[in-house]
Structure formats: C-alpha cells, structure tokens
Design a protein around this motif. Structure first.
Motif, PDB file in Angstrom:
ATOM      1  N   ASN A 111       0.993  -1.167   0.071  1.00 15.24           N
ATOM      2  CA  ASN A 111       0.053  -0.038   0.117  1.00 15.24           C
ATOM      3  C   ASN A 111       0.843   1.259  -0.018  1.00 15.24           C
ATOM      4  OD1 ASN A 111      -2.402  -1.351  -0.121  1.00 15.24           O
ATOM      5  ND2 ASN A 111      -2.610  -1.335   2.222  1.00 15.24           N
ATOM      6  N   LYS A 112       1.877   1.236   0.817  1.00  8.18           N
ATOM      7  CA  LYS A 112       2.830   2.534   0.851  1.00  8.18           C
ATOM      8  C   LYS A 112       3.558   2.626  -0.532  1.00  8.18           C
ATOM      9  CE  LYS A 112       6.570   4.391   3.629  1.00  8.18           C
ATOM     10  NZ  LYS A 112       7.449   3.914   4.592  1.00  8.18           N
TER      11      LYS A 112
ATOM     12  N   THR B 212       2.455   1.655  -3.411  1.00  2.00           N
ATOM     13  CA  THR B 212       1.525   2.105  -4.449  1.00  2.00           C
ATOM     14  C   THR B 212       1.359   3.648  -4.352  1.00  2.00           C
ATOM     15  OG1 THR B 212       0.190  -0.116  -4.433  1.00  2.00           O
ATOM     16  CG2 THR B 212      -0.798   1.781  -5.092  1.00  2.00           C
ATOM     17  N   GLN B 213       1.156   4.107  -3.144  1.00  2.00           N
ATOM     18  CA  GLN B 213       0.787   5.398  -2.899  1.00  2.00           C
ATOM     19  C   GLN B 213       1.980   6.251  -3.441  1.00  2.00           C
ATOM     20  OE1 GLN B 213       0.106   5.812   1.255  1.00  2.00           O
ATOM     21  NE2 GLN B 213      -2.126   4.936   1.145  1.00  2.00           N
ATOM     22  N   GLU B 214       3.186   5.682  -3.059  1.00  2.00           N
ATOM     23  CA  GLU B 214       4.558   6.460  -3.385  1.00  2.00           C
ATOM     24  C   GLU B 214       4.748   6.573  -5.078  1.00  2.00           C
ATOM     25  OE1 GLU B 214       7.707   4.954  -1.608  1.00  2.00           O
ATOM     26  OE2 GLU B 214       7.414   5.524   0.281  1.00  2.00           O
ATOM     27  N   ASN B 215       4.058   5.586  -5.739  1.00  2.00           N
ATOM     28  CA  ASN B 215       4.047   5.373  -7.220  1.00  2.00           C
ATOM     29  C   ASN B 215       3.372   6.121  -7.691  1.00  2.00           C
ATOM     30  OD1 ASN B 215       4.832   4.484  -9.794  1.00  2.00           O
ATOM     31  ND2 ASN B 215       3.663   2.565  -9.492  1.00  2.00           N
ATOM     32  N   GLU B 216       1.998   6.386  -7.170  1.00  2.00           N
ATOM     33  CA  GLU B 216       0.970   7.536  -7.741  1.00  2.00           C
ATOM     34  C   GLU B 216       1.457   8.921  -7.320  1.00  2.00           C
ATOM     35  OE1 GLU B 216      -2.915   6.732  -5.624  1.00  2.00           O
ATOM     36  OE2 GLU B 216      -2.948   4.629  -6.699  1.00  2.00           O
ATOM     37  N   LEU B 217       2.055   9.279  -6.348  1.00  2.00           N
ATOM     38  CA  LEU B 217       2.524  10.331  -6.059  1.00  2.00           C
ATOM     39  C   LEU B 217       3.639  10.811  -7.107  1.00  2.00           C
ATOM     40  CD1 LEU B 217       2.737  12.946  -4.162  1.00  2.00           C
ATOM     41  CD2 LEU B 217       4.383  11.863  -3.023  1.00  2.00           C
TER      42      LEU B 217
END
Length: 110
Positions: free
Chosen positions: A94-95, A97-102
């Motif tokens: 999850n972490k 994925t969030q960094e990738n989207e950012l």
C-alpha cells in the motif's frame, strides 16, 4: 513404531523414545515385585505381562498426546507469524502504491 519415529523428529525425540521403550519394563517389574508378597510367585508370572502391556499402552498414549500438543502449539505460532508477515507485506505494498501514484502525479505536472 510410527509413534517412536514421529517422536524422534521432535526436539527431545531421543529422550521420548527412550522413555517409551524403557519405562514399561521398569514399571511392570516394580509392580510385580511389590505384589509378590500378596499374590505369590505364580501370580507374578501371570500378572507381569498384563502390567507390561498396560504400562506400554499408557506410555505410548501419553507420548502421542504430548507430541500432538507440542506440534499444534508450534503450528499456531507459525500461523501467527505468517499472518503478521502478510499484514506487514500488505502495508508495504500500500505504501509503495501511494508513493508510485505520487511520483506519477509529479511527473505529469512537469
């Protein structure tokens, strides 16, 4: 013999197997010598095999019960650690994925 082979794969398997093989004769000899005064020598000859088989059955049953308890206890601990590890990996995914989207949003704004 499967019980003895199964117990050899545990942490103190050699001790367990030794107890299963050594304790029944010791118990049956002790009981027979104790009862010698009461039932006489002929009665001892008759009662010795019965006491031996009974003590062997109790020893094997006890070892089987204890081995299964210890295996089940180890299995629960292993499952708990696997569940904890899975939970940690899910949090990491999850972490990431969030960094990738950012990062994708940052690249699009440039």
């Amino acid at each position: 013999m499967n019980i003895i082979r199964e117990s050899m794969n545990t942490q103190f398997g050699w001790l367990t197997s030794a107890l299963v093989l050594v304790m029944p004769p010791i118990i049956s000899i002790t009981v027979t010598l104790y009862l010698r005064c009461i039932i006489g020598p002929l009665g001892c000859i008759v009662i010795f095999p019965a006491v031996y088989v009974l003590s062997l059955f109790v020893s094997i049953s006890g070892v089987t019960y204890l081995i299964r308890i210890f295996k089940d206890a180890g299995r629960h601990k292993k499952e708990d650690t696997q569940e904890e590890r899975t939970r940690q990996l899910e949090q990491l995914v999850n972490k990431l994925t969030q960094e990738n989207e950012l990062l994708k949003k940052g690249i699009q704004r440039q």
